[in-house]
Design a protein around this motif. Structure first.
Motif, PDB file in Angstrom:
ATOM      1  N   ASN A 200      77.415   5.141  13.609  1.00 23.28           N
ATOM      2  CA  ASN A 200      76.378   4.211  13.670  1.00 23.28           C
ATOM      3  C   ASN A 200      74.912   4.844  13.186  1.00 23.28           C
ATOM      4  O   ASN A 200      74.784   6.016  13.495  1.00 23.28           O
ATOM      5  CB  ASN A 200      76.038   3.528  15.028  1.00 23.28           C
ATOM      6  N   PHE A 201      74.122   4.241  12.349  1.00 24.93           N
ATOM      7  CA  PHE A 201      72.839   4.819  11.934  1.00 24.93           C
ATOM      8  C   PHE A 201      71.624   3.677  12.481  1.00 24.93           C
ATOM      9  O   PHE A 201      71.915   2.636  12.552  1.00 24.93           O
ATOM     10  CB  PHE A 201      73.127   4.605  10.540  1.00 24.93           C
ATOM     11  N   SER A 202      70.724   4.454  12.209  1.00 27.03           N
ATOM     12  CA  SER A 202      69.438   3.747  12.311  1.00 27.03           C
ATOM     13  C   SER A 202      68.849   3.386  10.917  1.00 27.03           C
ATOM     14  O   SER A 202      69.304   3.865  10.111  1.00 27.03           O
ATOM     15  CB  SER A 202      68.159   4.574  13.032  1.00 27.03           C
ATOM     16  N   ASP A 203      67.714   2.545  10.860  1.00 31.45           N
ATOM     17  CA  ASP A 203      67.022   2.246   9.641  1.00 31.45           C
ATOM     18  C   ASP A 203      66.261   3.624   9.486  1.00 31.45           C
ATOM     19  O   ASP A 203      66.082   4.305  10.362  1.00 31.45           O
ATOM     20  CB  ASP A 203      66.101   0.948   9.765  1.00 31.45           C
ATOM     21  N   CYS A 204      65.667   3.577   8.468  1.00 31.25           N
ATOM     22  CA  CYS A 204      64.887   4.926   7.906  1.00 31.25           C
ATOM     23  C   CYS A 204      63.486   4.442   8.221  1.00 31.25           C
ATOM     24  O   CYS A 204      63.047   3.380   7.952  1.00 31.25           O
ATOM     25  CB  CYS A 204      65.316   5.356   6.669  1.00 31.25           C
ATOM     26  N   LYS A 205      62.845   5.563   8.394  1.00 32.47           N
ATOM     27  CA  LYS A 205      61.330   5.713   8.527  1.00 32.47           C
ATOM     28  C   LYS A 205      60.648   6.242   7.313  1.00 32.47           C
ATOM     29  O   LYS A 205      61.219   7.584   7.078  1.00 32.47           O
ATOM     30  CB  LYS A 205      60.949   6.464   9.623  1.00 32.47           C
ATOM     31  N   TYR A 206      59.815   5.947   6.552  1.00 36.43           N
ATOM     32  CA  TYR A 206      59.332   6.429   5.366  1.00 36.43           C
ATOM     33  C   TYR A 206      58.054   7.089   5.610  1.00 36.43           C
ATOM     34  O   TYR A 206      57.043   6.779   6.295  1.00 36.43           O
ATOM     35  CB  TYR A 206      59.136   5.317   4.117  1.00 36.43           C
ATOM     36  N   PHE A 207      57.893   8.154   4.761  1.00 36.54           N
ATOM     37  CA  PHE A 207      56.565   8.928   4.902  1.00 36.54           C
ATOM     38  C   PHE A 207      56.353   9.320   3.417  1.00 36.54           C
ATOM     39  O   PHE A 207      57.187   9.739   2.654  1.00 36.54           O
ATOM     40  CB  PHE A 207      56.738  10.212   5.749  1.00 36.54           C
ATOM     41  N   CYS A 208      54.951   9.770   3.090  1.00 36.02           N
ATOM     42  CA  CYS A 208      54.602  10.325   1.879  1.00 36.02           C
ATOM     43  C   CYS A 208      53.879  11.455   2.102  1.00 36.02           C
ATOM     44  O   CYS A 208      52.835  11.323   2.573  1.00 36.02           O
ATOM     45  CB  CYS A 208      54.072   9.083   0.946  1.00 36.02           C
ATOM     46  N   ILE A 209      54.081  12.507   1.419  1.00 36.87           N
ATOM     47  CA  ILE A 209      53.445  13.577   1.792  1.00 36.87           C
ATOM     48  C   ILE A 209      52.722  14.009   0.323  1.00 36.87           C
ATOM     49  O   ILE A 209      53.078  13.870  -0.774  1.00 36.87           O
ATOM     50  CB  ILE A 209      54.467  14.629   2.138  1.00 36.87           C
ATOM     51  N   ASN A 210      51.411  14.459   0.293  1.00 44.25           N
ATOM     52  CA  ASN A 210      50.541  14.918  -0.729  1.00 44.25           C
ATOM     53  C   ASN A 210      50.320  13.871  -1.805  1.00 44.25           C
ATOM     54  O   ASN A 210      50.821  13.951  -2.866  1.00 44.25           O
ATOM     55  CB  ASN A 210      51.269  16.067  -1.497  1.00 44.25           C
ATOM     56  N   LYS A 211      50.257  12.706  -1.051  1.00 50.66           N
ATOM     57  CA  LYS A 211      50.055  11.411  -1.877  1.00 50.66           C
ATOM     58  C   LYS A 211      49.200  11.583  -3.104  1.00 50.66           C
ATOM     59  O   LYS A 211      47.942  12.053  -2.913  1.00 50.66           O
ATOM     60  CB  LYS A 211      49.884  10.357  -1.226  1.00 50.66           C
TER      61      LYS A 211
END
Length: 216
Positions: A200-211
């Protein structure tokens, strides 16, 4: 189809949309069948472009993610490719430019993400620290749930990498791992968790680094 009784000579050929041919000494006439156009209607072109981009992106997934989508798709009576396309269809613009990174999904499931999941850069700028709350026990989770991190860069949008150094359990509360800045400075991270047996898996959480600033 029609049959002629008044034409003394056999006919063969086409007049307008009528085709004449002879069989067993008898002349027949029939209308030319309508040809189906293979051109995509203009009203459907946007959807076709979005579908194509999602399909192409799926082919560039790391091997581990094929298995993630295959298992997640079992709950929807479809295969992993079709579920990926369904979940990512709107992450691609109709014009065929780079994707909307914040809408991309590299996992899907019912497993809850930890609370207060966030990222911070370290002082050197070469590593990323991911941390989350461990003081609250969420139903249907395990302290042994495993962290997964997918890394993507704006300069190389089809180079989709699994961050193998991002090994941590839900009970750890943090993880520090290097970023592949050789692929580009602006980094997109997609973090999710799996159950201990990867069923089983979770949805993913998004991050942007050095935008980077928006390009004109």
């Amino acid at each position: 189809m029609g049959r002629s009784k008044h034409i003394p000579l056999p006919l063969k050929g086409k007049i307008g949309d009528i085709v004449f041919y002879t069989r067993n000494g008898q002349t027949y006439a029939r209308k030319t069948p309508l040809r189906k156009s293979t051109a995509v209607p203009k009203a459907c072109q946007s959807a076709v472009n979005m579908f194509t981009q999602a399909s192409v992106t799926y082919r560039f997934l790391p091997e581990q993610l094929f298995e993630v989508w295959r298992k997640s798709a079992c709950n929807f009576s479809m295969n992993g490719r079709n579920l990926f396309i369904k979940m990512n269809f709107h992450a691609f613009p109709a014009e065929g430019k780079e994707p909307y990174y914040e809408l991309l999904k590299f996992s899907s499931g019912s497993l809850p993400l930890p609370l207060q999941l966030q990222t911070t850069d370290d002082d050197s700028g070469e590593f990323c620290r991911l941390q989350w709350d461990t003081s609250t026990f969420l139903p249907y989770t395990s302290p042994e749930d495993k962290l997964w991190v997918v890394e993507l860069h704006t300069d190389n949008p089809l180079v989709i990498c699994m961050v193998d150094d991002a090994y941590a359990l839900r009970s750890d509360g943090f993880c520090v791992f290097p970023l592949r800045y050789e692929l580009g400075k602006e980094t997109h991270l997609y973090c999710f968790f799996s159950s201990p047996d990867n069923s089983n898996f979770s949805d993913c959480k998004y991050f942007c680094i050095n935008k980077q600033p928006l390009r004109e």
